[in-house]
Design a protein around this motif. Structure first.
Motif, PDB file in Angstrom:
ATOM      1  N   ILE A  61      41.714  29.012  77.662  1.00  0.00           N
ATOM      2  CA  ILE A  61      41.679  28.074  76.241  1.00  0.00           C
ATOM      3  C   ILE A  61      43.307  27.892  75.789  1.00  0.00           C
ATOM      4  N   ASP A  62      43.166  26.758  75.359  1.00  0.00           N
ATOM      5  CA  ASP A  62      44.412  26.103  74.800  1.00  0.00           C
ATOM      6  C   ASP A  62      44.224  25.888  73.250  1.00  0.00           C
ATOM      7  N   ALA A  63      45.205  25.970  72.374  1.00  0.00           N
ATOM      8  CA  ALA A  63      45.154  25.335  70.966  1.00  0.00           C
ATOM      9  C   ALA A  63      45.290  23.955  70.985  1.00  0.00           C
ATOM     10  N   ASP A  64      44.710  22.973  70.205  1.00  0.00           N
ATOM     11  CA  ASP A  64      44.792  21.908  69.647  1.00  0.00           C
ATOM     12  C   ASP A  64      45.916  21.447  68.583  1.00  0.00           C
ATOM     13  N   PHE A  65      46.258  22.494  68.001  1.00  0.00           N
ATOM     14  CA  PHE A  65      47.421  22.265  67.110  1.00  0.00           C
ATOM     15  C   PHE A  65      48.098  23.693  66.960  1.00  0.00           C
ATOM     16  N   VAL A  66      49.354  23.574  67.385  1.00  0.00           N
ATOM     17  CA  VAL A  66      50.293  24.858  67.427  1.00  0.00           C
ATOM     18  C   VAL A  66      51.209  24.820  66.537  1.00  0.00           C
ATOM     19  N   GLY A  67      51.471  25.854  65.504  1.00  0.00           N
ATOM     20  CA  GLY A  67      52.602  26.113  64.878  1.00  0.00           C
ATOM     21  C   GLY A  67      53.784  25.944  65.439  1.00  0.00           C
ATOM     22  N   PHE A  68      54.031  27.294  66.086  1.00  0.00           N
ATOM     23  CA  PHE A  68      55.201  27.328  66.913  1.00  0.00           C
ATOM     24  C   PHE A  68      54.924  28.170  68.074  1.00  0.00           C
ATOM     25  N   ASP A  69      55.670  27.939  69.285  1.00  0.00           N
ATOM     26  CA  ASP A  69      55.734  28.984  70.496  1.00  0.00           C
ATOM     27  C   ASP A  69      56.187  30.414  69.897  1.00  0.00           C
ATOM     28  N   CYS A  70      55.825  31.321  70.290  1.00  0.00           N
ATOM     29  CA  CYS A  70      56.213  32.639  70.149  1.00  0.00           C
ATOM     30  C   CYS A  70      56.653  33.273  71.276  1.00  0.00           C
ATOM     31  N   LEU A 103      47.577  32.985  69.088  1.00  0.00           N
ATOM     32  CA  LEU A 103      46.776  32.828  70.162  1.00  0.00           C
ATOM     33  C   LEU A 103      47.463  33.727  71.347  1.00  0.00           C
ATOM     34  N   GLU A 104      46.979  34.843  71.821  1.00  0.00           N
ATOM     35  CA  GLU A 104      47.597  35.616  72.997  1.00  0.00           C
ATOM     36  C   GLU A 104      46.765  35.712  74.220  1.00  0.00           C
ATOM     37  N   SER A 105      46.021  36.529  74.294  1.00  0.00           N
ATOM     38  CA  SER A 105      45.388  36.477  75.770  1.00  0.00           C
ATOM     39  C   SER A 105      44.228  35.355  75.748  1.00  0.00           C
ATOM     40  N   LEU A 145      50.846  30.701  65.777  1.00  0.00           N
ATOM     41  CA  LEU A 145      51.732  31.002  66.848  1.00  0.00           C
ATOM     42  C   LEU A 145      50.965  31.077  67.982  1.00  0.00           C
ATOM     43  N   ASP A 146      51.668  30.529  69.116  1.00  0.00           N
ATOM     44  CA  ASP A 146      51.299  30.768  70.745  1.00  0.00           C
ATOM     45  C   ASP A 146      51.970  31.452  71.615  1.00  0.00           C
ATOM     46  N   LYS A 147      51.414  32.512  72.031  1.00  0.00           N
ATOM     47  CA  LYS A 147      52.084  33.471  73.018  1.00  0.00           C
ATOM     48  C   LYS A 147      51.612  33.061  74.387  1.00  0.00           C
ATOM     49  N   ARG A 148      52.158  31.583  75.148  1.00  0.00           N
ATOM     50  CA  ARG A 148      51.344  31.226  76.311  1.00  0.00           C
ATOM     51  C   ARG A 148      51.664  31.984  77.426  1.00  0.00           C
ATOM     52  N   MET A 149      52.600  32.806  77.521  1.00  0.00           N
ATOM     53  CA  MET A 149      52.920  33.760  78.483  1.00  0.00           C
ATOM     54  C   MET A 149      51.822  34.959  78.601  1.00  0.00           C
ATOM     55  N   LYS A 160      61.913  49.816  56.908  1.00  0.00           N
ATOM     56  CA  LYS A 160      62.122  49.120  58.470  1.00  0.00           C
ATOM     57  C   LYS A 160      62.879  47.815  58.216  1.00  0.00           C
ATOM     58  N   ALA A 161      63.748  47.661  59.054  1.00  0.00           N
ATOM     59  CA  ALA A 161      64.572  46.318  58.943  1.00  0.00           C
ATOM     60  C   ALA A 161      63.673  45.436  60.030  1.00  0.00           C
ATOM     61  N   ILE A 162      63.505  44.343  59.346  1.00  0.00           N
ATOM     62  CA  ILE A 162      62.839  42.911  59.937  1.00  0.00           C
ATOM     63  C   ILE A 162      63.683  42.044  60.205  1.00  0.00           C
ATOM     64  N   GLU A 163      63.508  41.502  61.430  1.00  0.00           N
ATOM     65  CA  GLU A 163      64.152  40.241  61.889  1.00  0.00           C
ATOM     66  C   GLU A 163      63.387  39.077  61.737  1.00  0.00           C
ATOM     67  N   VAL A 164      63.699  38.115  60.995  1.00  0.00           N
ATOM     68  CA  VAL A 164      63.137  36.855  60.659  1.00  0.00           C
ATOM     69  C   VAL A 164      62.926  36.044  61.606  1.00  0.00           C
ATOM     70  N   LEU A 165      61.874  35.842  62.095  1.00  0.00           N
ATOM     71  CA  LEU A 165      61.683  34.710  63.233  1.00  0.00           C
ATOM     72  C   LEU A 165      61.259  33.492  62.658  1.00  0.00           C
ATOM     73  N   PHE A 166      60.406  33.321  61.825  1.00  0.00           N
ATOM     74  CA  PHE A 166      59.896  32.039  61.391  1.00  0.00           C
ATOM     75  C   PHE A 166      60.159  32.173  59.780  1.00  0.00           C
ATOM     76  N   SER A 167      60.772  31.310  59.182  1.00  0.00           N
ATOM     77  CA  SER A 167      61.121  31.825  57.610  1.00  0.00           C
ATOM     78  C   SER A 167      59.885  30.935  57.038  1.00  0.00           C
ATOM     79  N   ALA A 168      59.649  31.441  55.829  1.00  0.00           N
ATOM     80  CA  ALA A 168      58.760  30.829  54.762  1.00  0.00           C
ATOM     81  C   ALA A 168      58.719  29.443  54.712  1.00  0.00           C
ATOM     82  N   SER A 169      60.045  28.870  54.580  1.00  0.00           N
ATOM     83  CA  SER A 169      60.220  27.538  54.508  1.00  0.00           C
ATOM     84  C   SER A 169      59.859  26.538  55.735  1.00  0.00           C
ATOM     85  N   ALA A 170      60.323  27.180  56.996  1.00  0.00           N
ATOM     86  CA  ALA A 170      59.877  26.615  58.083  1.00  0.00           C
ATOM     87  C   ALA A 170      58.549  26.557  58.386  1.00  0.00           C
TER      88      ALA A 170
END
Ligand code: IMP
Ligand code: MG
Length: 180
Positions: free
Chosen positions: A142-151, A105-107, A132-136, A7-17
């Motif tokens: 509930i909300d996270a106090d510390f979020v890496g990235f909005d997803c 964090l999804e639902s 990752l936070d999928k706010r939508m 399967k081809a995987i599109e990188v969204l957040f790299s290891a270094s990021a």
């Protein structure tokens, strides 16, 4: 594009990021006031993030205890049904500041369940770190106090996260785009 299991995987957040962001998160966490900090990684999906974040927390001057809890929904697939504890922590969170670590964090059902459980056991405070936070997608209050990235609103894999138990080993977060 990386190809895994055909399967081809599109990188969204790299290891270094992710590594850079983990250091920032650890500093944010260290800037708060904690007493007798107990970190609880919510398995299985958070195992890679938790492993990296607790080491970044050490670099930021923190010395937490680390525990693990496995929470599972009765339903299968990618949506959360009724929740239950499959494997519990061994420590008593009573009177302690707890930091829950999850992959995404999804639902919000999983983290709300875990937070309410620790508060019901007498935790002094419960904060939440999520890569990752999928706010939508949020359904619980509930909300996270510390979020890496909005997803973005896509099903993601890698860095501990799976689809059908596959792709947890990827060092990055990506989207399965189709057959390579
Ligand atoms: P919630 O209870 O809906 O917030 O569910 C969050 C949990 O569902 C996460 O801890 C993941 O284990 C899983 N999950 C949600 N979205 C994804 C995704 O895009 N990829 C992989 N796992 C996911
Ligand atoms: Mg999870």
């Amino acid at each position: 594009m990386p190809v895994v299991r055909g399967k081809a995987i599109e990188v969204l957040f790299s290891a270094s990021a992710i590594a850079r962001r983990n250091l920032e998160l650890a500093k944010e966490i260290a800037s708060r006031d904690h007493q007798d900090l107990l970190v609880i990684a919510i398995l299985k999906g958070s195992f890679v993030f938790a492993a990296d974040l607790v080491r970044a927390m050490h670099d930021a001057g923190l010395a937490p205890e680390v525990e693990f809890i496995t929470i599972s929904s009765y339903g299968s697939g990618t949506t959360s049904g009724e929740l239950r504890v499959l494997r519990d922590i061994d420590s008593d969170p009573k009177g302690r500041d707890v930091l829950l670590i999850d992959d995404i964090l999804e639902s919000g059902k999983t983290l709300k369940y875990a937070r309410d459980l620790m508060l019901s056991r007498g935790a002094n405070s419960v904060s939440v770190a999520t890569l990752l936070d999928k706010r939508m997608r949020r359904k619980s209050a509930i909300d996270a106090d510390f979020v890496g990235f909005d997803c973005p609103d896509h099903f993601v894999v890698g860095y501990g996260m799976d689809v059908g138990h596959a792709f947890r080993e990827l060092p990055f977060v990506g989207i399965v785009t189709g057959d390579a």
